[in-house]
Design a protein around this motif. Structure first.
Motif, short mmCIF file in Angstrom:
data_model
loop_
_atom_site.label_atom_id
_atom_site.label_comp_id
_atom_site.label_asym_id
_atom_site.label_seq_id
_atom_site.Cartn_x
_atom_site.Cartn_y
_atom_site.Cartn_z
N LEU A 43 53.20 43.41 -40.67
CA LEU A 43 52.26 42.31 -39.57
C LEU A 43 52.39 43.51 -38.23
CD1 LEU A 43 52.46 38.38 -38.67
CD2 LEU A 43 50.73 40.06 -40.65
N GLY A 44 53.79 44.03 -38.06
CA GLY A 44 54.47 44.69 -37.25
C GLY A 44 53.80 46.06 -37.09
N LYS A 45 53.84 46.47 -38.55
CA LYS A 45 53.82 48.13 -38.72
C LYS A 45 52.59 48.30 -39.59
CE LYS A 45 57.61 49.50 -37.30
NZ LYS A 45 57.46 50.40 -36.27
N SER A 46 51.84 47.26 -40.06
CA SER A 46 50.29 47.80 -40.48
C SER A 46 49.77 48.39 -40.26
CB SER A 46 49.71 46.57 -41.70
OG SER A 46 49.29 46.41 -42.26
N LYS A 47 48.42 49.23 -40.63
CA LYS A 47 47.04 49.88 -39.92
C LYS A 47 45.98 49.05 -40.02
CE LYS A 47 49.11 54.38 -39.66
NZ LYS A 47 48.88 56.02 -40.20
N SER A 48 46.21 48.47 -41.35
CA SER A 48 45.07 48.05 -41.60
C SER A 48 44.91 46.33 -40.68
CB SER A 48 45.24 47.38 -44.01
OG SER A 48 46.30 46.44 -42.85
N VAL A 49 46.45 45.79 -40.35
CA VAL A 49 45.77 44.83 -40.15
C VAL A 49 45.77 45.20 -38.24
CG1 VAL A 49 47.87 42.65 -38.66
CG2 VAL A 49 48.37 43.63 -41.07
N LYS A 50 46.26 46.56 -37.40
CA LYS A 50 45.87 46.16 -36.30
C LYS A 50 44.28 46.84 -35.81
CE LYS A 50 50.06 48.73 -35.66
NZ LYS A 50 51.17 49.57 -34.96
N GLN A 51 43.77 46.96 -37.05
CA GLN A 51 42.07 47.64 -37.51
C GLN A 51 41.52 46.31 -37.28
OE1 GLN A 51 41.58 50.32 -41.06
NE2 GLN A 51 42.67 51.80 -39.28
N LEU A 52 41.91 45.10 -38.41
CA LEU A 52 41.42 43.88 -37.86
C LEU A 52 41.47 42.83 -37.10
CD1 LEU A 52 39.60 42.71 -40.45
CD2 LEU A 52 41.12 41.60 -41.77
N TYR A 53 42.65 43.18 -36.55
CA TYR A 53 42.83 42.14 -35.19
C TYR A 53 43.40 43.31 -34.10
CZ TYR A 53 42.91 39.11 -38.88
OH TYR A 53 42.21 38.25 -40.04
N PRO A 54 42.48 44.01 -33.71
CA PRO A 54 43.43 44.85 -32.15
C PRO A 54 43.91 44.09 -31.66
CG PRO A 54 41.02 45.14 -32.73
CD PRO A 54 41.00 43.86 -33.53
N LYS A 55 45.24 45.25 -31.58
CA LYS A 55 46.05 43.62 -29.98
C LYS A 55 45.13 43.73 -28.64
CE LYS A 55 50.01 46.54 -30.78
NZ LYS A 55 51.40 46.89 -30.79
N SER A 56 44.10 43.80 -28.71
CA SER A 56 43.52 43.64 -27.22
C SER A 56 42.22 42.23 -27.65
CB SER A 56 42.11 44.76 -27.08
OG SER A 56 41.74 44.68 -27.91
N GLU A 57 42.38 42.01 -28.91
CA GLU A 57 41.24 41.08 -28.88
C GLU A 57 42.37 39.27 -29.22
OE1 GLU A 57 39.03 41.44 -32.33
OE2 GLU A 57 37.97 43.04 -31.74
N ARG A 58 43.83 40.29 -29.64
CA ARG A 58 44.83 38.82 -30.18
C ARG A 58 45.14 37.89 -28.30
NH1 ARG A 58 49.09 42.33 -33.16
NH2 ARG A 58 47.69 43.37 -35.29
N LYS A 59 44.54 37.05 -28.13
CA LYS A 59 45.00 36.17 -26.76
C LYS A 59 45.76 35.31 -27.48
CE LYS A 59 39.67 36.73 -25.44
NZ LYS A 59 38.57 35.43 -25.82
N PHE A 60 46.58 34.78 -25.88
CA PHE A 60 47.69 34.39 -26.41
C PHE A 60 47.32 32.62 -26.35
CE2 PHE A 60 51.70 31.60 -24.84
CZ PHE A 60 52.23 32.55 -25.64
N SER A 61 46.27 32.34 -25.73
CA SER A 61 45.42 30.86 -25.82
C SER A 61 44.06 30.19 -25.99
CB SER A 61 44.44 30.82 -24.15
OG SER A 61 44.39 29.88 -24.29
N PRO A 62 44.59 29.39 -27.48
CA PRO A 62 45.33 28.69 -27.55
C PRO A 62 46.56 28.26 -28.19
CG PRO A 62 43.82 27.73 -28.60
CD PRO A 62 43.10 28.89 -28.30
N GLY A 63 46.56 29.12 -29.61
CA GLY A 63 47.82 28.18 -30.59
C GLY A 63 48.90 28.95 -29.40
#
Length: 352
Positions: free
Chosen positions: A134-154
């Protein structure tokens, strides 16, 4: 609705495989842990002075964590922005739990087969590999960009659960430390023992008879060693044995292990008839059994009882074996002895 379905984030093959394996391990944990927690709580219910709240706390934390882990996987599959954050929380806490299990098993590895550690070891390997992916995969970073990983509500739900878990476990650890301080063994040189009394640093009992003293390692119901102190008194017609120690587990389980290993040598391979059995006599946790044996037309009686101290978790057992007299008399003598045993040795500590 159609636009939402078209924009839905679909995990790739590798991520889906990891999610499937993690989901499988969670299902396996449910089938393994829930029955164990149920039997632990049932055993704690039998032992009235056991802190059953501890079993309930652990069971609730385990169930809530499993539910949140399943919820996190579903949230990620639905393409929620905080799905990655939730799964990382699930993996991180799962990593802590598995490490704790392995540390416990390492202390028992001498007595257990290595296969017992195989399952948590594989679970640990998968968790670490999944977190690294999850930390190193490029495909994960492309599919779930860090800018979209909101901390709320989960993320906030997991954070709240983490705080609750730390508070609950801290409370249990503090209580266990207090209990260990109360049940620690005193050096005999630090005690002022009255005349006609015997002590091993855990408890004290009075007797005018001459008891021989020794130590022994017995195996509990889980085949784990437990140190006990033995006092033996033998004559032509009767054999008495006093056994003392600290009871780290449930009362009923400890009682059975002590009972089995106190069986008189003369009767190791002969079954006797149960003529009296009191599982719990009163709130002071007295367990008692009486067995009758017949050899060469002579009737022998084995009276066995254990007293558990709720405050210190210490125990004292008295085994009495000899030619049968009056069952009621033997039972009363055994219980009278155990009632006189002193577990709190604070009044006998020498002044410095």
């Amino acid at each position: 609705m159609e636009e939402e379905m078209n924009n839905r984030k679909v995990p790739g093959f590798v991520l889906s495989t990891f999610l499937f394996l993690f989901f499988y391990l969670l299902i396996r944990t449910v089938y393994q842990d829930l029955p164990r927690m149920y039997y632990d709580m049932m055993d704690a219910t039998v032992a009235e002075d056991e802190p059953i709240i501890f079993s309930l706390i652990l069971a609730c934390l385990d169930i809530v964590m499993l539910c949140l882990s399943f919820w996190s996987i579903i949230r990620l599959l639905k393409g929620k922005p905080d799905g990655i954050t939730c799964v990382r929380w699930a993996l991180g806490l799962n990593l802590i739990v598995v490490l704790f299990q392995l540390i416990q098993l390492l202390g028992k590895i001498i007595y257990l087969h290595w296969m017992y550690a195989l399952s948590p070891a594989l679970q640990l390997l998968l968790t670490i590999t999944f977190l690294f992916y999850l930390g190193k995969s490029k495909s994960v970073k492309q599919l779930y960009p860090k800018s979209e990983r909101k901390f709320s509500p989960g993320g906030w739900v997991w954070l709240l659960f983490f705080i609750l878990s730390v508070f609950s476990i801290s409370y249990m650890l503090y209580t266990n430390i207090e209990m260990e301080n109360k049940s620690k063994k005193h050096e005999l040189s630090s005690l002022s023992i009255p005349s006609n009394s015997y002590s091993d640093g855990l408890l004290l009992f009075e007797s005018t008879s001459k008891w021989s003293h020794s130590t022994k390692e017995i195996m509990d119901m889980e085949d784990m060693p437990q140190d006990v102190t033995l006092w033996e008194l033998a004559s032509d017609s009767i054999c008495e044995l006093v056994m003392s120690g600290v009871s780290p587990k449930r009362r009923h389980s400890d009682y059975m292990s002590i009972l089995l290993q106190s069986l008189p040598e003369e009767q190791k391979y002969f079954s006797g008839e149960v003529i009296a059995c009191d599982t719990i006599i009163n709130d002071n946790q007295y367990y008692l059994d009486q067995y009758q044996y017949v050899a060469d037309s002579i009737s022998y009686l084995w009276t066995f009882s254990v007293r558990f101290d709720a405050e210190t978790h210490k125990f004292c057992a008295l085994s009495k074996y000899g030619i049968q007299r009056d069952e009621r008399m033997d039972k009363d003598e055994v219980l009278s002895f155990l009632k006189s045993v002193v577990f709190d040795l604070t009044p006998f500590i020498k002044e410095q």
